[in-house]
Write an enzyme that holds these catalytic residues in place. Structure first.
Site, PDB file in Angstrom:
ATOM      1  N   PRO A 218      43.431  50.450  45.082  1.00 15.27           N
ATOM      2  CG  PRO A 218      43.692  52.411  46.307  1.00 15.27           C
ATOM      3  CD  PRO A 218      44.257  51.661  45.131  1.00 15.27           C
ATOM      4  CG  ASP A 278      41.034  43.195  31.823  1.00 16.11           C
ATOM      5  OD1 ASP A 278      41.866  42.404  32.301  1.00 16.11           O
ATOM      6  OD2 ASP A 278      39.923  42.822  31.387  1.00 16.11           O
TER       7      ASP A 278
END
Length: 678
Positions: A218, A278
């Protein structure tokens, strides 16, 4: 529907995409009946539809043919006998839905009539209205039509884009809604069957009842991860009819521990999608490699990524591999790749580290950095608030105060770009990895003693006993600490409540299908003997590395090259892009079994280094001719032994302990979601 001379679609569709293009397949005659064609065969459905043209006060007949290649639309006009045709490829169709008319009126609808004669009679009875307008003037008569919504994203090469196309087929060949709905469902089912036959693994997973596991950070995307998912990802998943479980990460290493400890991962899910940068993908990869059944998990669970974060090198590399667009809507395009239902093998690099007499093993998918780029990446974190410009500003500073690092570099060159590495030799008995233990601390400590991958055929390996009843009983207590089904109570959507948009929301799990999750309270069986037996078998099958351990010397007789001196940078990459705007290794492929080692030695001029940094955005930074200061070497493995204790080492953009490090590539160890497949 607004009358149009040709079938129209939503406003997002470009003019080039709305043009009907020639096709070679023949279509049915104008008098063909929809239901009759539907009963003929499910492999090929043909229907006659009409679009009202208010300006010319005529109906345009559209012959629609659904076949394994896709959907052909043939437009015929009686005025000039001109015929236009368009093909929407089955691979460009992501999904469809059928039922009653949606509340939001969408453009692009085609209407099927009982016959041309019946349609003319309806127009004669209502001369002031046509099509949908006539129905509105007929009073309160119920609409017995069934609608089929077909969602497609057509690819345009120049510039490389995908534009949304919506086709709406209205079935009203009967006065009975149930009959019309049955016809629409037949078309809907046939589309799914054609997609399954075309190789879309997602359709197979849907048939088995498996879902996608989506892990969302989030805090990604400047803290707008939830909003980005809801507005850009969820609508595409809904159009593609993808069922999913959404897990919201609550703390660092949450995803790694969740993936590692979830025992029913393969039974419940068809793949794992990371909606973040990533860094979260790194957690998922190392979580998979920490499982006792990591071989099966890597084989059966393809991994996807939706770039909701700041570091999006893998998402850009996958789009580059598939020749799919990335900009200007990277989240949309990456979501389309994830719902395509295909997977491609991808290399994984095993990394060994030592720090203060402790040994760590972890797994990497992107890059390993020492020196200039690693310094810029980590040290510019203090300027994160200004966005991507922080890299440019810090790069200028590092050029002014250029650093050099002394150390030793060993690497094992690849003999040729097409040579395939030999399979890992059979392993001797070794200590079992502590993969089933819960770990805390740094990522290096959590990855310590993980099982090592084997770049060979895993079909002979047997994981934990496939006793589904035992596994189900054993799963329940582990699921409770993660699962939190989204309640159907409408009060959760009130403002300032525990809702999706709430900044203080405590909810961490959301499901695409409503309803409370049910869990069994059955007592767990004692399976310690089974686990011990599985561990003993696993013990014998743990592969060993093909290169000596980090504490062992490397011999030139085995092909190792060695140099010692001062380096500005040593950066190893195994994907094309390190970030969305950094085309670092143009020759790299997802499954080529190569590490591209870029070496910059001391003595390089600042002007040459500036050109190197500026050229990384388009891949022109690497020298075309041999250069004494800048060199790129394709290797199978390498080792760095830095001198001193001050410096920065990064793995996939994350800082790790500074000290000796070595890496070895394992080709095709995992599968990533693509549009091309293997």
């Amino acid at each position: 529907m607004t009358a149009n001379p040709i079938p129209r679609v939503e406003q997002q569709e470009s003019e080039a995409e709305s043009q009907l293009k020639p096709m070679h397949a023949e279509t049915a005659e104008a008098e063909a009946d929809v239901n009759g064609a539907a009963e003929a065969a499910t492999d090929e459905l043909i229907g006659i539809f009409y679009v009202e043209n208010r300006r010319r006060k005529q109906n345009i007949k559209i012959v629609v043919k659904l076949c394994p290649e896709g959907i052909y639309l043939r437009r015929e006009t009686a005025q000039n006998d001109h015929i236009n045709e368009q093909l929407i490829r089955i691979d460009d169709i992501i999904g469809s839905s059928c039922g009653q008319r949606l509340k939001k009126r969408a453009r692009g609808g085609l209407t099927s009539c009982k016959s041309t004669r019946n349609q003319q009679q309806e127009q004669h009875q209502h001369p002031d209205a046509e099509g949908a307008g006539a129905e509105e003037q007929q009073g309160k008569e119920a609409d017995n039509s069934a609608y089929l919504y077909i969602y497609a994203y057509l690819k345009k090469e120049k510039p490389l884009r995908r534009g949304k196309t919506l086709r709406i087929l209205r079935f009203r060949t009967s006065d009975d809604y149930a009959e019309n709905l049955a016809t629409a469902r037949l078309w809907h089912r046939t589309i799914r069957e054609h997609k399954q036959r075309s190789g879309a693994a997602g359709e197979v997973a849907r048939a088995t009842g498996k879902k996608l596991l989506i892990l969302l950070n989030p805090k990604s995307g400047s803290g707008k991860g939830r909003e980005l998912f809801q507005k850009q990802v969820a609508p595409v998943l809904r159009e593609a009819e993808v069922q999913y479980d959404l897990q919201i990460t609550t703390h660092p290493n949450y995803a790694q521990e969740f993936v590692r400890s979830r025992k029913d991962l393969m039974e419940r899910y068809s793949g794992i999608v990371v909606a973040s940068g990533d860094g979260l993908f790194y957690e998922v990869l190392n979580g998979l490699m920490g499982r006792m059944d990591w071989r099966r998990a890597c084989r059966e669970l393809p991994l996807g990524i939706i770039p909701c974060g700041s570091g999006n090198g893998l998402a850009k590399s996958i789009a580059h591999h598939c020749n799919e667009p990335y900009e200007p809507k990277p989240i949309l395009h990456a979501t389309l790749i994830c719902v395509a239902g295909r997977a491609t093998p991808m290399d994984v690099v095993r990394v060994e580290l030592t720090h203060r007499d402790r040994h760590y093993v972890m797994y990497s998918f992107l890059s390993i950095g020492w020196g200039l780029i690693a310094d810029i990446d980590i040290e510019s974190e203090s300027l994160r608030s200004i966005g991507a410009q922080r890299f440019t500003l810090w790069a200028i500073r590092r050029l002014i105060t250029l650093r050099c690092y002394r150390g030793k570099l060993y690497y094992l060159p690849a003999k040729s770009s097409t040579e395939q590495p030999a399979a890992a030799p059979a392993a001797a008995p070794a200590a079992a990895p502590a993969a089933a233990q819960s770990t805390t601390g740094t990522p290096q400590e959590q990855a310590n003693s993980q099982a090592e991958p084997q770049p060979a055929d895993f079909s002979e390996f047997k994981d934990l006993p496939d006793d589904e009843d035992v596994q189900l009983r054993d799963n329940q207590s582990d699921l409770d600490q993660f699962a939190d089904a989204l309640s159907l109570d409408r009060s959760i959507y009130r403002q300032n409540a525990d809702s999706w948009h709430s900044a203080v929301s405590r909810r961490t799990a959301y499901y695409s299908i409503g309803g409370q999750s049910s869990r069994s309270n059955r007592s767990r069986l004692n399976v310690s003997q089974r686990i011990e037996a599985a561990n003993a078998e696993f013990n014998q099958l743990v592969p060993v590395s093909k290169i000596p351990g980090l504490q062992m010397p490397l011999s030139a007789a085995d092909g190792w090259l060695h140099e010692e001196g001062e380096f500005v940078m040593v950066h190893a990459a195994y994907t094309t892009h390190l970030a969305s705007d950094c085309y670092f290794a143009p020759e790299s492929r997802l499954n080529d079994g190569l590490i591209y080692l870029v070496i910059i030695r001391a003595g390089v001029g600042r002007s040459q280094l500036l050109n190197f940094l500026l050229g990384m955005h388009n891949g022109t930074h690497l020298p075309m001719e041999p250069d004494p200061h800048i060199q790129v070497v394709p290797v199978r493995a390498f080792r760095i032994e830095p001198c001193g204790s001050h410096g920065i080492l990064t793995i996939d953009g994350e800082r790790v302990d500074y000290g000796p490090i070595q890496a070895e590539v394992f080709p095709g160890l995992i599968n990533v979601m693509t549009t091309t497949g293997q």
